[in-house]
Design an enzyme around this catalytic site. Sequence first.
Site, PDB file in Angstrom:
ATOM      1  N   ASP A 483       0.801  -1.220   0.000  1.00  0.00           N
ATOM      2  CA  ASP A 483       0.000   0.000   0.000  1.00  0.00           C
ATOM      3  C   ASP A 483       0.832   1.266   0.000  1.00  0.00           C
ATOM      4  OD1 ASP A 483      -2.641  -0.687  -0.066  1.00  0.00           O
ATOM      5  OD2 ASP A 483      -2.845  -0.914   2.094  1.00  0.00           O
TER       6      ASP A 483
HETATM    7  C1  GLC Z   1      -1.709  -3.909   5.364  1.00  0.00           C
HETATM    8  C2  GLC Z   1      -2.913  -3.822   4.475  1.00  0.00           C
HETATM    9  C3  GLC Z   1      -2.724  -4.675   3.244  1.00  0.00           C
HETATM   10  C4  GLC Z   1      -1.435  -4.342   2.559  1.00  0.00           C
HETATM   11  C5  GLC Z   1      -0.278  -4.398   3.524  1.00  0.00           C
HETATM   12  C6  GLC Z   1       1.018  -3.944   2.903  1.00  0.00           C
HETATM   13  O1  GLC Z   1      -1.596  -5.175   5.884  1.00  0.00           O
HETATM   14  O2  GLC Z   1      -4.054  -4.228   5.153  1.00  0.00           O
HETATM   15  O3  GLC Z   1      -3.797  -4.527   2.358  1.00  0.00           O
HETATM   16  O4  GLC Z   1      -1.257  -5.244   1.517  1.00  0.00           O
HETATM   17  O5  GLC Z   1      -0.548  -3.590   4.638  1.00  0.00           O
HETATM   18  O6  GLC Z   1       1.021  -2.597   2.622  1.00  0.00           O
HETATM   19  C1  GLC Z   2      -1.466  -0.425   5.029  1.00  0.00           C
HETATM   20  C2  GLC Z   2      -0.056  -0.145   5.417  1.00  0.00           C
HETATM   21  C3  GLC Z   2       0.061   1.141   6.156  1.00  0.00           C
HETATM   22  C4  GLC Z   2      -0.646   2.257   5.430  1.00  0.00           C
HETATM   23  C5  GLC Z   2      -2.079   1.875   5.171  1.00  0.00           C
HETATM   24  C6  GLC Z   2      -2.838   2.910   4.419  1.00  0.00           C
HETATM   25  O1  GLC Z   2      -2.128  -0.853   6.138  1.00  0.00           O
HETATM   26  O2  GLC Z   2       0.458  -1.180   6.204  1.00  0.00           O
HETATM   27  O3  GLC Z   2       1.395   1.440   6.370  1.00  0.00           O
HETATM   28  O4  GLC Z   2      -0.595   3.422   6.170  1.00  0.00           O
HETATM   29  O5  GLC Z   2      -2.125   0.683   4.453  1.00  0.00           O
HETATM   30  O6  GLC Z   2      -4.167   2.571   4.278  1.00  0.00           O
END
Ligand code: GLC
Ligand code: GLC
Length: 803
Positions: A483
Amino acid sequence: MKYGYFDDAAKEYVITRADTPLPWINYLGSDGFFSLISNTCGGYSFYKDAKLRRITRFRYNNVPHDDGGRCFYICDGDTVWSPAFLPAKTALDAYRCRHGLGYSVFEGAKNGVSAALTVTVPMHTDMEVQKLVLKNESGETKALTVYGVTEWCLWNAVDDSTNFQRNWNIGEVEIEGGTVYHKTEYRERRNHYAFYSVNAPVDGFDTDRDTFLGRFRGWSEPQAVELRTSFGSVAAGWAPIAALRLNVTLAAGESRTLLFRLGYVENPPEKKFAALNVINKEKAHAMLAAFETEAQFDAALAELRSYWETLLSRFTVQSSEEKLDRMVNIWNQYQCMVTFNMSRSASYYESGTGRGMGFRDSCQDLLGFVHLIPERARERIIDIASIQFADGSTYHQYQPLTKRGNADVGSGFNDDPLWLVACTCAYIRETGDFSILDEPTPFNNETGTEVPLLEHLRRSVSYTVTHRGPHGLPLIGRADWNDCLNLNCFSLTPGESFQTCSNFESGKAESVFIAGMFVKYGKEYAALCDRIGLHTEADEVRASVGEIERAVLIHGWDGEWFRRAYDAFERPIGSRKNAEGQIYIEPQGFCVMAGIGGADYGRRALASTEKLLGNEFGIEVLHPCYTEYHDYLGEISSYPPGYKENGSVFCHNNPWITLAYCTVKDGNGAFDLYTRNAPAYIEDKSEIHRTEPYCYSQTIAGRDAKTYGEAKNAWLTGTAAWSFVAVSQGILGVRPDYDGLIVDPCLPDSMDGCRLSRLFRGTRYDITVRRGANKGLVVDGKAVSGNCIPLTSSPSCLVELTI
Ligand code: GLC
Ligand code: GLC
């Protein structure tokens, strides 16, 4: 250092001191009513949706972290204590918290009185029941004053913590004997109320929080408790609570059981009221009658236990590895259920008010859940697919209560669609239920747009094929699985969301990770098409897979590992050409699992991964960590080095590497990585790890972090599902397939074999794996070639595999 121990026979983790480094929590509830409960009895409850139907109040970022929640006070002479230590904070003579599967038990004792508090959400009821057993072990009569208290949330958890100019005017309750009904907004548009009740006549109550607590006081020292009284306050606005008081006299050796019940009720519009603005309590009365006696409670707990016994018996292992067995047989599967239920919505770190159900998250959660309750997985797949758009792109999240896509976050996460292919194929391999592909499923939940689910998968696949960049690789969009790798964001405005802002749509940034996903799941989709007679489509998809695979080999291979992406200016990311972020974990996992470049590239990529990203707790996301912010990379470079996506061990994608090791048949590599962050294996480092030793956390701070080894964001992480897939399907090698059950273990040299039991399509397979000279599979006494046990109609099947 440890703060407790595993009791495998009871399937419990027993916490022996209240001062765990963080609240160590458990989840209660299996259907609509859910509760979070910490080892000091904190937490909160909600019905289906932690944002829209919050029943009890919880203050995130509170001090102390875990204050409030379920407040029990036992007054004995001059002493006031709580069975789970909080909120009274009086030092106890004895303390234990036993977190079990769907229930938690707190055993406290003080000055010759013991209190055993068992809390659960019984099945088929929207109610948390708290059984408190008080026993006088002191040898003399004890005159106790006992309080059970809960604080109501005014339903919408966001409004509840923000809109005070309104909130502090609307709170309303009704009191009926020992039951307090919370009915804020019921007078107008709400059709639901909650109640808190005890199964004995009360000696007093309060329903106004500030009257109960008194000025300048918190939950540790309410005025009413200090005075051993109740004020009979009736909430009018402000903060409604339910505080029930009972005077309990116990002769020496005597004990007394009380049942406190916290329930949620919905009434249809025509049955809302018993009289003008008086709630119709019929349903509540029936629910209370069902939990009036200890025998009723014990029966419900027994039912819950046997429910879990049955669920967990669907897959079990017995091996020489006690910790692996413990994870596989109990805790990992339990966490898979919790992530299935919660997605990323409600934990002590996810506030339940932001992200609801994630598209990619819930699809991946299904991979570790589908063997437990396939029918629920089926329903979930349809819910998820229903937020997809007609062009194959999809909303990124939806609210569990409304099941509508979340417009604030929108779409544009280009990996999302492919996860739907992954979980649907997994579902069909598990169940053989191809009929799901015919299920009419709308786009964006719009009636009239329904098409068979298969069409959704088709559009997921074609979305990737038709959205490619200058190197022929899939476009990344706002982000892919990671993300925080936001290659089209370019944010320079503080506070702007990296995921949703759009300052610069390059139309160029590409993802090697999505390419790996496409090769893996594109092949799975093609195989599915062949199964249902769509051979032309299967060939077309395989041709696209071939193209993307070639693009990876030409533009995605960096020499010793797979690159991560190309940025908006067509520059490689995750390459030795970069000063920082030279190698990323994700493409090593997915490209190797997809078989790109075969075992040769696989082994080289894994060797680089271990060498550059490996630490004591697993594999870090990237190396070297970004030391400064780069607008062309986005959120990933916003985190200090070693945290979150900027180089922590992001536990979610470690099992991809475990599976990649299995793909290249390296059992030692797979097992070694598995043990580095499997919670049971690192239990004795709890003072460093800090989160619960019975569930996975999202991240473990990397080597560059100031707190190397410290985990964060326990419970709601895709790590649960993927770890279960890695250990059960990779290391232990039991994989459901369309035509049968594959048994293909990839054990480390240190394991001589194992015994497995798997319920698959109505047949119980008892499998013995051992090492030996006469390699091969013997099914019910007959040798079978290959590693797939053919389907059978018999209820049981004995399998022997010599490796
Ligand atoms: C969090 C989010 C997931 C994403 C991951 C890596 O676990 O829930 O959707 O793939 O972060 O950014
Ligand atoms: C995922 C990631 C986090 C980010 C979020 C945004 O959970 O792990 O670092 O801030 O997505 O939605």
